[in-house]
Design a protein around this motif. Sequence first.
Motif, mmCIF file in Angstrom:
data_model
loop_
_atom_site.group_PDB
_atom_site.id
_atom_site.type_symbol
_atom_site.label_atom_id
_atom_site.label_comp_id
_atom_site.label_asym_id
_atom_site.label_seq_id
_atom_site.Cartn_x
_atom_site.Cartn_y
_atom_site.Cartn_z
ATOM 1 N N ARG A 194 -67.050 2.783 42.328
ATOM 2 C CA ARG A 194 -65.766 3.423 42.671
ATOM 3 C C ARG A 194 -65.672 4.744 41.915
ATOM 4 O O ARG A 194 -65.327 4.767 40.733
ATOM 5 N N GLU A 225 -63.584 7.128 41.915
ATOM 6 C CA GLU A 225 -62.276 7.690 41.526
ATOM 7 C C GLU A 225 -61.930 7.433 40.058
ATOM 8 O O GLU A 225 -61.146 8.159 39.461
ATOM 9 N N LEU A 272 -64.536 9.605 46.746
ATOM 10 C CA LEU A 272 -63.206 9.493 46.145
ATOM 11 C C LEU A 272 -62.197 8.726 47.019
ATOM 12 O O LEU A 272 -61.955 9.103 48.162
ATOM 13 N N ASP A 273 -61.660 7.649 46.472
ATOM 14 C CA ASP A 273 -60.610 6.901 47.186
ATOM 15 C C ASP A 273 -59.312 7.089 46.409
ATOM 16 O O ASP A 273 -58.935 6.269 45.577
ATOM 17 N N ILE A 274 -58.660 8.215 46.645
ATOM 18 C CA ILE A 274 -57.392 8.462 45.954
ATOM 19 C C ILE A 274 -56.260 8.420 46.965
ATOM 20 O O ILE A 274 -56.477 8.335 48.156
ATOM 21 N N LYS A 311 -53.560 5.033 43.773
ATOM 22 C CA LYS A 311 -54.408 5.795 42.860
ATOM 23 C C LYS A 311 -54.045 7.272 42.926
ATOM 24 O O LYS A 311 -54.605 8.020 43.729
ATOM 25 N N LEU A 326 -53.898 10.876 41.169
ATOM 26 C CA LEU A 326 -54.496 11.601 40.055
ATOM 27 C C LEU A 326 -53.418 12.342 39.282
ATOM 28 O O LEU A 326 -52.529 12.957 39.890
#
Length: 748
Positions: free
Chosen positions: A471, A473, A509-511, A515, A517
């Motif tokens: 992962r 992220e 990126l799994d935002i 999640k 940032l």
Amino acid sequence: MTERTESDSRRLLRRLRDTLAEPGAGQERLDRIVRLIASSMGTEVCSVYLFRDDETLELCATEGLKRESVHKTRMKLGEGLVGRVAKSSSPVNTANAPAEKGFRYMPETGEEIYSSFLGVPIQRLGEKLGVLVVQSKEARSFSDDEIYALEVVAMVVAEMSELGAFIGEGDALAAPHKHAVMFRGGTGQEGAAEGRVWLHEPRVVIINPVGDDPVKEMERLNKAVADLRLSVDAMITTSDNGDAEQAQILEAYRMFANSRGWMRRMEEDIARGLSAEAAVEKEQSQARARLETVPDPYLRDRLHDLDDLSNRLLRILTGQGQDTGAEMPDNPILVARNIGPAELLDYGRKLKGVVLEEGSVGSHAAVVARALAIPLVIHAEKITTEALNGDHILVDGDQGMVHLRPDETVARHFREKIAMQAAAQSRYASLRDQPATDKAGTTVALHMNAGLMADLPSLAGSGAEGVGLFRTELQFLIRSHVPKRGELAALYARVMEAAHGKRVVFRTLDIGSDKVLPYMKRVEEPNPAMGWRAIRVGLDKPGVMRMQLQALIRAAAGRPLTVMFPFVAEMSEFTEARQKLLDEIESERSLGHKLPSILEVGAMLETPSLAFAPDAFFEMADFISIGGNDLKQFFFAADRENERVRKRYDMLNTSFVTFLEKIVARCDRAGTPLSFCGEDAGRPVEALCLAAIGFRMLSMRPASIGPVKHLIRRVDLGELKALMESARASGADNLRPAVMDWLSRQDV
Ligand code: PEP
Ligand code: MG
């Protein structure tokens, strides 16, 4: 009763403090205190009620009521006027107590002859300790000034209690923070640990709640507030990153730090005889009590801000920063209200466990705790007010329970549980180099999920064949700025090196969703889990995704590279993302950089829609991995973050299993390798069923590999598949009962 002056108040507080220095057991001190307060306030009665347990108050000392009722008279929280004060954390003031709603007549006390009643809470930083009451025969209401004076006295009594001044015979006079307490919270990460409390933010101890010289105390307060304002201004300047919400919060901070009302109340407290820190704490306690009753989320947030500022101010005044000089004990268990992923990572593997008052299963802290493979209990309400550094603590991540200062019987049982788990782990260790092959010869590849460099050592230790889900992220979440391409490339290269040639599936990126940032502009969305997240962000704003793809290509430099795109909902998204990767390869080629030796591009199937994509999708994808956590949430329309609904739906629900089988069949037809990488893959029974319906690759947390492998090796997967089919044919809505029954007949 006379009008109170500030010097009366100061005299009383000084006398109270002197009782601390005088010899005597707790009860004698309490008796002396109630006498002093009654005479100073000019009332016939003064009584102290303390909590005996969370729900029960006990009369612990009195001047004026019948002596024989001490330690006999009790009331429940909310019961009678005293119970009402405790429950509402606010004063009750009445000229005619017996006529007051909820008045409870307690004949043993002889209080019926007293008409007026004033009760104020004894509380410390939102922790309810008891109630302080004065009563008199004359039917009169107490003035605001008198209420205020009694609140100041209650504050000093609370501090004296915290310092252990009333310790003595009987439970009600037992020292604070000495009893065994159990907390029932939720599971953040399974596992069990025994150790000693390490508070992320240690309690502030106020040695002297009474100030001798108000002028000096005022100077101390003013100086501390000036320091606080400077630090808030500095925060505002350094965090000027254009985030409107963050700016708003900091502005609110600035507003409080400059608030005249807040300052004025603290100045009055000092004028009444409190020390500067006791004044801050008194206002903080009252703000916390208000916090519990305010329904408006905006106001609650503001009160939280004030609480946070008061904490800072207390630490400035007492010099008790986070670094108190205390030494971290052996086997530390971190106890905190909440903690960010970067801070948790800083503690690293030293920690044996984590207990949070807040947090959620999907929070970043939970993700890091999972990566560090340490048990985590969330929602352990009020543990930070109960626990002290060094306290003995048992964390049961499986049950979501915590035992603080447990008695020996509980601790013994707990140790047996840990020993059993350790024995099982060592049994699994002997399987490390064996394949997960069932009795009929079917082999399932077991891979591990990771997200940090810190995870990589588990690759060898667990016997995982590779990293089935990396992962990416997490690397973004633990930083305060967007990582640079070079930084990322170096990190990915280290991950590949640490994998020693084993396959690592890098998920881009799994935002978005949960999640977020810290340095990215937050977009308010009505339903973030179904909002602008993962590949949707990557395609709409390709800058970061392109940078990440370049970093991955550069990291591979001649090695195989496996890239997986998250949250693909339709074929065109995958086609577009894949094309972006191929474009980057081309541009790296034109720059003369070394290219990956082999490139695999896969998709995560996390939305039901993708299961019905055209055949062309299944043929184009080099592999597909099911993100069961998300797929389940969307299949059942049940938020994975919502404790209320999350547990309601089982992976072994017949509809879900049937749906998974359809995906297996489509992948088989297209010849596309399929894996499952949600949390269910790491649960032995679920893993067995996934293997039975045709999954030949599962990716899970490293600690699950042993138990899953053990179980697969003991059964015949074909037999299990037949059993599942017949349970479905017989009309079962959930296959678990049939599977468990079958398992109980196996030699596992
Ligand atoms: C999933 O959804 O199952 C998954 C593996 O991804 P994440 O938990 O990171 O959303
Ligand atoms: Mg997911």
